[in-house]
Design an enzyme around this catalytic site. Structure first.
Site, PDB file in Angstrom:
ATOM      1  CD  GLN A  25      38.464  40.019  32.873  1.00 41.16           C
ATOM      2  OE1 GLN A  25      37.309  39.822  32.807  1.00 41.16           O
ATOM      3  NE2 GLN A  25      38.915  41.240  32.700  1.00 41.16           N
ATOM      4  CG  ASP A  49      53.892  45.459  45.606  1.00 42.75           C
ATOM      5  OD1 ASP A  49      53.099  46.046  44.573  1.00 42.75           O
ATOM      6  OD2 ASP A  49      53.332  45.702  46.810  1.00 42.75           O
ATOM      7  CB  ALA A  73      47.556  46.279  35.165  1.00 42.18           C
ATOM      8  CB  THR A  75      42.482  46.788  35.974  1.00 39.71           C
ATOM      9  OG1 THR A  75      42.173  45.808  37.447  1.00 39.71           O
ATOM     10  CG2 THR A  75      43.589  46.154  35.326  1.00 39.71           C
ATOM     11  CG  ASP A 115      39.949  50.473  25.109  1.00 40.64           C
ATOM     12  OD1 ASP A 115      40.641  50.192  25.883  1.00 40.64           O
ATOM     13  OD2 ASP A 115      39.001  50.351  24.648  1.00 40.64           O
ATOM     14  CE1 TYR A 138      43.906  50.821  33.582  1.00 40.74           C
ATOM     15  CE2 TYR A 138      42.841  51.413  31.757  1.00 40.74           C
ATOM     16  CZ  TYR A 138      43.525  50.594  32.302  1.00 40.74           C
ATOM     17  OH  TYR A 138      43.504  49.248  31.859  1.00 40.74           O
ATOM     18  CE  LYS A 142      47.589  49.333  30.757  1.00 38.58           C
ATOM     19  NZ  LYS A 142      48.325  48.110  31.328  1.00 38.58           N
ATOM     20  CD1 TRP A 162      35.818  48.175  25.319  1.00 37.22           C
ATOM     21  CD2 TRP A 162      33.767  47.629  23.988  1.00 37.22           C
ATOM     22  NE1 TRP A 162      34.923  49.222  24.706  1.00 37.22           N
ATOM     23  CE2 TRP A 162      33.773  48.923  24.106  1.00 37.22           C
ATOM     24  CE3 TRP A 162      32.763  46.765  23.890  1.00 37.22           C
ATOM     25  CZ2 TRP A 162      32.884  49.676  23.566  1.00 37.22           C
ATOM     26  CZ3 TRP A 162      31.893  47.336  23.134  1.00 37.22           C
ATOM     27  CH2 TRP A 162      31.683  48.898  23.161  1.00 37.22           C
TER      28      TRP A 162
HETATM   29  N1  LIG Z   1      40.107  44.547  31.586  1.00 34.40           N
HETATM   30  C1  LIG Z   1      39.869  45.426  30.583  1.00 34.40           C
HETATM   31  O1  LIG Z   1      38.817  45.582  29.992  1.00 34.40           O
HETATM   32  C2  LIG Z   1      41.249  45.646  29.679  1.00 34.40           C
HETATM   33  C3  LIG Z   1      41.080  46.322  28.919  1.00 34.40           C
HETATM   34  C4  LIG Z   1      42.300  46.747  28.142  1.00 34.40           C
HETATM   35  C5  LIG Z   1      43.596  46.485  28.689  1.00 34.40           C
HETATM   36  N2  LIG Z   1      43.386  45.637  29.588  1.00 34.40           N
HETATM   37  C6  LIG Z   1      44.907  45.424  30.337  1.00 34.40           C
HETATM   38  O2  LIG Z   1      45.107  44.166  30.563  1.00 34.40           O
HETATM   39  C7  LIG Z   1      45.906  43.464  31.534  1.00 34.40           C
HETATM   40  C8  LIG Z   1      45.223  42.654  32.085  1.00 34.40           C
HETATM   41  O3  LIG Z   1      43.870  43.082  32.919  1.00 34.40           O
HETATM   42  P1  LIG Z   1      42.839  42.292  33.821  1.00 34.40           P
HETATM   43  O4  LIG Z   1      41.454  42.549  33.284  1.00 34.40           O
HETATM   44  O5  LIG Z   1      43.313  40.771  33.872  1.00 34.40           O
HETATM   45  O6  LIG Z   1      43.336  42.852  35.282  1.00 34.40           O
HETATM   46  P2  LIG Z   1      42.788  42.306  36.750  1.00 34.40           P
HETATM   47  O7  LIG Z   1      41.784  40.958  36.466  1.00 34.40           O
HETATM   48  O8  LIG Z   1      42.439  43.582  37.501  1.00 34.40           O
HETATM   49  O9  LIG Z   1      44.156  41.899  37.352  1.00 34.40           O
HETATM   50  C9  LIG Z   1      45.085  42.547  37.773  1.00 34.40           C
HETATM   51  C10 LIG Z   1      46.509  41.594  38.057  1.00 34.40           C
HETATM   52  O10 LIG Z   1      47.318  42.625  38.670  1.00 34.40           O
HETATM   53  C11 LIG Z   1      47.957  42.346  39.754  1.00 34.40           C
HETATM   54  N3  LIG Z   1      48.264  43.490  40.303  1.00 34.40           N
HETATM   55  C12 LIG Z   1      47.944  44.614  41.044  1.00 34.40           C
HETATM   56  N4  LIG Z   1      48.371  45.514  41.700  1.00 34.40           N
HETATM   57  C13 LIG Z   1      49.444  44.745  41.637  1.00 34.40           C
HETATM   58  C14 LIG Z   1      50.990  45.065  42.190  1.00 34.40           C
HETATM   59  N5  LIG Z   1      51.250  46.286  42.907  1.00 34.40           N
HETATM   60  N6  LIG Z   1      51.866  44.315  42.066  1.00 34.40           N
HETATM   61  C15 LIG Z   1      51.821  43.218  41.478  1.00 34.40           C
HETATM   62  N7  LIG Z   1      50.710  42.782  41.040  1.00 34.40           N
HETATM   63  C16 LIG Z   1      49.480  43.510  41.164  1.00 34.40           C
HETATM   64  C17 LIG Z   1      46.549  41.455  40.464  1.00 34.40           C
HETATM   65  O11 LIG Z   1      46.870  40.774  41.637  1.00 34.40           O
HETATM   66  P3  LIG Z   1      45.772  40.674  42.879  1.00 34.40           P
HETATM   67  O12 LIG Z   1      45.351  39.490  42.511  1.00 34.40           O
HETATM   68  O13 LIG Z   1      46.770  40.448  44.075  1.00 34.40           O
HETATM   69  O14 LIG Z   1      45.224  41.918  42.973  1.00 34.40           O
HETATM   70  C18 LIG Z   1      46.054  40.891  39.310  1.00 34.40           C
HETATM   71  O15 LIG Z   1      46.534  39.591  39.394  1.00 34.40           O
HETATM   72  C19 LIG Z   1      46.218  45.048  32.299  1.00 34.40           C
HETATM   73  O16 LIG Z   1      47.441  45.503  31.726  1.00 34.40           O
HETATM   74  C20 LIG Z   1      45.166  45.757  31.860  1.00 34.40           C
HETATM   75  O17 LIG Z   1      45.478  47.248  31.757  1.00 34.40           O
HETATM   76  C21 LIG Z   1      42.423  45.398  30.400  1.00 34.40           C
END
Ligand SMILES: NC(=O)c1ccc[n+]([C@@H]2O[C@H](COP(=O)([O-])OP(=O)(O)OC[C@H]3O[C@@H](n4cnc5c(N)ncnc54)[C@H](OP(=O)(O)O)[C@@H]3O)[C@@H](O)[C@H]2O)c1
Length: 315
Positions: A25, A49, A73, A75, A115, A138, A142, A162
């Site tokens: 995302q 990976d 990550a 997630t 958060d 989770y 983090k 969020w």
């Molecule tokens: N979403 C939220 O509300 C939120 C809030 C606060 C912080 N964050 C942080 O923001 C960051 C981005 O989150 P997001 O929402 O964009 O996450 P996301 O949409 O779930 O994307 C996760 C990415 O990580 C990759 N991935 C997962 N496991 C992996 C592995 N073992 N090796 C290499 N790549 C891997 C996935 O690849 P694939 O396409 O191959 O699965 C995907 O590209 C993360 O650090 C998350 O903790 C998110």
């Protein structure tokens, strides 16, 4: 195209940026926002990976990037409760490897925190120095990642919560779908935070990195590295967020089944979840704004933009 300058200020070589998690995302937005800063390499999970440290080491050694941006990550917050070791491997242990590799090639490591490292009981917006106390597997993974990322001499940890974006699943998209299917929806009104678009977080990342790259080589080592909270301005609860989504959807003519008074505020105790979530995870962004002179727009602006983009995409 950005060029990294040598100690005399002359262009030495093209800036190389390694972006992990480009299919996610946030990663999808970073692909866009980081593109003008240098040569972007976006390996897939099979090439790099985080569960397999040797693939991460190989990737960094082959590329020798100037900047590593880790948007990859684990997630799946609910899933992490049953697979805590795997979540810890991806969100925690892998950061030890990334920090070690960043140190070895004097690269800047950019990492994203959550958060969920906080318990949400503070009663005010969290600043970066507030004590973490994660409530979930989770959140613990983090937090381990934050601590490991700090082992890189040059690191930036951007902490958000969020998040929503055009790519991937999130609350905003789920609610829009439900609002087309149901006349009434119950939404939690006692959990507070700030809806923040991945577009904004990716733009903030690019702004901060541009400042880093434009600094003279000597000054770059003294850059304001560290942890920064990033969020749109203002705050709300999930119910307030849902009301805003409904209002914007109606304003742009999105066909809703939702009745005019169809949104009902409920208490989180009425909503079953396996995961304890922070009740109030508002993030104070003073440090980011003061250090980099950035303005963070109201959260409602991003929601309006996203709803408009989604309806345009649906036609
Ligand atoms: N979403 C939220 O509300 C939120 C809030 C606060 C912080 N964050 C942080 O923001 C960051 C981005 O989150 P997001 O929402 O964009 O996450 P996301 O949409 O779930 O994307 C996760 C990415 O990580 C990759 N991935 C997962 N496991 C992996 C592995 N073992 N090796 C290499 N790549 C891997 C996935 O690849 P694939 O396409 O191959 O699965 C995907 O590209 C993360 O650090 C998350 O903790 C998110």
């Amino acid at each position: 195209v950005a060029w990294k300058s040598d100690e005399h200020g002359y262009a030495a070589h093209r800036v190389k940026i390694l972006l992990l998690g480009a299919s996610g995302q946030l990663g999808a937005e970073l692909r866009r926002s980081l593109a003008p800063l240098g040569e972007l390499t976006t390996p897939s999970r099979s090439d790099c990976d985080l569960m397999q440290p040797c693939t991460v080491r190989r990737c960094v050694r082959v590329l020798r990037p100037d900047i590593i941006v880790n948007a990859a990550a684990w997630t799946d917050v609910e899933g992490a409760e049953q697979a805590a070791a795997q979540a810890m491997a991806v969100n925690g242990a892998a950061l030890t490897v990334l920090a070690e590799q960043a140190r070895a090639c004097h690269a800047l490591l950019v990492h994203y925190s959550s958060d969920y490292v906080f318990d949400g009981r503070l009663g005010r917006a969290y600043v970066e120095s507030d004590a973490p106390n994660p409530l979930s597997a989770y959140g613990r993974s983090k937090l381990a990642g934050d601590e490991a990322a700090r082992q890189a001499d040059r690191h930036l940890i951007l902490r958000a919560g969020w998040l929503y974006g055009l790519h991937g699943d999130n609350f905003l998209k789920t609610l829009l779908t439900l609002m087309r299917q149901r006349a009434q929806l119950d939404v939690v009104a006692d959990q507070f935070g700030t809806p923040t678009s991945t577009e904004l977080l990716a733009d903030v990342t690019a702004q901060v990195l541009a400042r880093y790259l434009h600094a003279h080589a000597d000054a770059r080592a003294d850059f304001a590295f560290g942890t920064y909270h990033v969020a749109a301005s203002g705050d709300t609860h999930w119910y307030g967020y849902a009301c805003q989504i409904a209002e914007q959807a109606r304003a742009v003519g999105w066909p809703l089944r939702l009745a005019d008074d169809g949104l009902r505020a409920i208490d989180s105790s009425a909503w079953f979840s396996q995961v304890l979530r922070p009740r109030d995870s508002r993030l104070d962004t003073t440090r980011l704004r003061a250090t980099f002179g950035l303005r963070l727009p109201p959260w409602q602006d991003g929601v309006q933009r996203m709803v408009t983009q989604l309806i345009e995409g649906a036609h």
